[in-house]
Design an enzyme around this catalytic site. Structure first.
Site, PDB file in Angstrom:
ATOM      1  N   MET A   1     -10.558   5.713  -1.239  1.00  0.00           N
ATOM      2  CA  MET A   1      -9.717   5.250   0.291  1.00  0.00           C
ATOM      3  C   MET A   1      -9.005   6.371   0.424  1.00  0.00           C
ATOM      4  O   MET A   1      -9.181   6.027   1.849  1.00  0.00           O
ATOM      5  CB  MET A   1      -9.103   4.316  -0.505  1.00  0.00           C
ATOM      6  CG  MET A   1      -9.390   2.911  -1.332  1.00  0.00           C
ATOM      7  SD  MET A   1     -10.441   1.958  -0.076  1.00  0.00           S
ATOM      8  CE  MET A   1     -10.008   1.854   0.628  1.00  0.00           C
TER       9      MET A   1
ATOM     10  N   LYS B   1       1.128  -1.649   0.007  1.00  0.00           N
ATOM     11  CA  LYS B   1       0.334  -0.013   0.210  1.00  0.00           C
ATOM     12  C   LYS B   1       0.797   1.890  -0.009  1.00  0.00           C
ATOM     13  O   LYS B   1       2.128   1.496   0.725  1.00  0.00           O
ATOM     14  CB  LYS B   1      -1.247  -0.103   1.705  1.00  0.00           C
ATOM     15  CG  LYS B   1      -2.122   1.014   1.639  1.00  0.00           C
ATOM     16  CD  LYS B   1      -3.682   1.728   0.089  1.00  0.00           C
ATOM     17  CE  LYS B   1      -3.404   2.349   0.353  1.00  0.00           C
ATOM     18  NZ  LYS B   1      -4.593   2.609  -0.961  1.00  0.00           N
TER      19      LYS B   1
ATOM     20  N   CYS C   1      -2.267   9.215  -7.116  1.00  0.00           N
ATOM     21  CA  CYS C   1      -4.055   9.048  -6.487  1.00  0.00           C
ATOM     22  C   CYS C   1      -5.130  10.085  -6.363  1.00  0.00           C
ATOM     23  O   CYS C   1      -4.449  11.274  -6.444  1.00  0.00           O
ATOM     24  CB  CYS C   1      -3.192   9.456  -5.037  1.00  0.00           C
ATOM     25  SG  CYS C   1      -5.517   8.882  -3.391  1.00  0.00           S
TER      26      CYS C   1
END
Ligand code: DHB
Length: 311
Positions: free
Chosen positions: A71, A45, A131
């Site tokens: 997330m 991660k 992201c």
């Protein structure tokens, strides 16, 4: 004898298939499950300077054609993942791994990378420039000037093998501009693609996830054509020393085969791994080997990048 072995830089992998960052990689237990599966490697991660709880739940949903997630970079802090990959690298016959990292600002990114540079970690680093889910923080790699600036600074002190995780691009001129920047640096790889950012999935009259009023990164079947286009566009444009990792819409051996045909040296699985669990690597490896056998290919080199165009 067919083999799905591959290499990235000087690192060897017995299998080209692995998880995509964000899926099955939050804890040591999840990473160990991937490590012990048929996957050739794992990526952690994305670790940030400090531990993060991420966005409120529900923040991940499976859909008929894939997944949507927001997330928000939940993770246990980069040191947790750095400690684990360093522990594994000292074990006999350890697989090689990827440590995914990014800061919440360029300054934080440099702090993290300087710490990794100073450590005994000998493996690969994947810098996540894409992201889509942190409110107020744009996907870095859509800002070419900032991306160039970050890479220029990173390579002034960072000497270990490093690649970048990219968002999907949708314009030929953007492929050209992005590739011209990446070609200035000694990158080990680029990973195409991260989720397609900020989609919206509606069920009945309601969104599927809580953060950002339902907007989230799209993965799965929806994104395979975009992923293949990005893999092939960068395969054609980047210096041969910069290898391609293909990610997006892989749930069968055929999907993995197409990524390699478009130029991928390694293939990552996100949404389908989330749905099926780590035994997926055995199934897709077998399916990929069957396709290779049928076509008379013994290694990935026999067909990597050898996509045919219409006459
Ligand atoms: C997150 C989601 C992504 O799709 C990604 O590429 C990186 C991070 C996240 O929200 O944690």
């Amino acid at each position: 004898m067919v083999s799905t072995r591959t290499t990235i830089g000087s690192f060897q992998f017995d299998n080209c298939l692995m998880n995509a960052a964000g899926v099955y990689c939050m804890t040591r237990e999840e990473l160990a499950a991937i490590d012990q599966s048929a996957a050739g490697s794992f990526v952690t991660k994305t670790g940030t300077l400090k531990e993060r709880p991420g966005n409120p739940e529900p923040r991940y949903a499976d859909t008929a054609l894939g997944s949507i997630n927001s997330m928000g970079l939940p993770n246990l802090g980069y040191h947790y993942y750095l400690d684990y990959v360093m522990e594994l690298q000292d074990r006999p016959k350890s697989k090689n791994h990827f440590l995914s990292l990014v800061g919440m600002s360029p300054e934080e990114t440099h702090t993290i990378l300087k710490s990794v540079e100073a450590s005994d970690y000998k493996g690969l680093v994947e810098l996540n420039l894409s992201c889509p889910n942190v409110p107020g923080k744009p996907q870095i790699a859509y800002d070419f000037e900032t991306t160039d600036q970050i890479l220029s600074e990173v390579f002034s002190y960072f000497t270990k093998p490093l690649g970048i995780k990219l968002p999907p691009y949708f314009d030929i001129v953007h492929f050209d501009q992005a590739a011209a920047i990446f070609n200035k640096y000694p990158l080990a790889f680029v990973n195409c693609v991260n989720s397609i950012g900020n989609g919206l999935v509606v069920e009945d009259e309601t969104v599927l996830i809580k953060p950002k009023n339902g907007f989230g990164g799209i993965g799965g079947d929806y994104i395979k054509p975009t992923a293949l286009a990005n893999v092939h566009a960068f395969y054609k444009r980047l210096n041969p020393s910069i290898q391609i990792i293909g990610t997006g819409g892989v749930k069968t051996g055929r999907d993995a085969f197409e990524h390699i045909l478009c130029g991928a040296s390694m293939v990552q699985i996100g949404t389908a791994l989330h749905q099926e669990g780590p035994q997926i690597f055995e199934r897709i490896t077998k399916e990929l080997e069957e396709i290779m056998t049928e076509k008379g290919y013994e290694s990935l080199e026999d067909f990597r990048g050898k996509l045919n165009y219409k006459a």
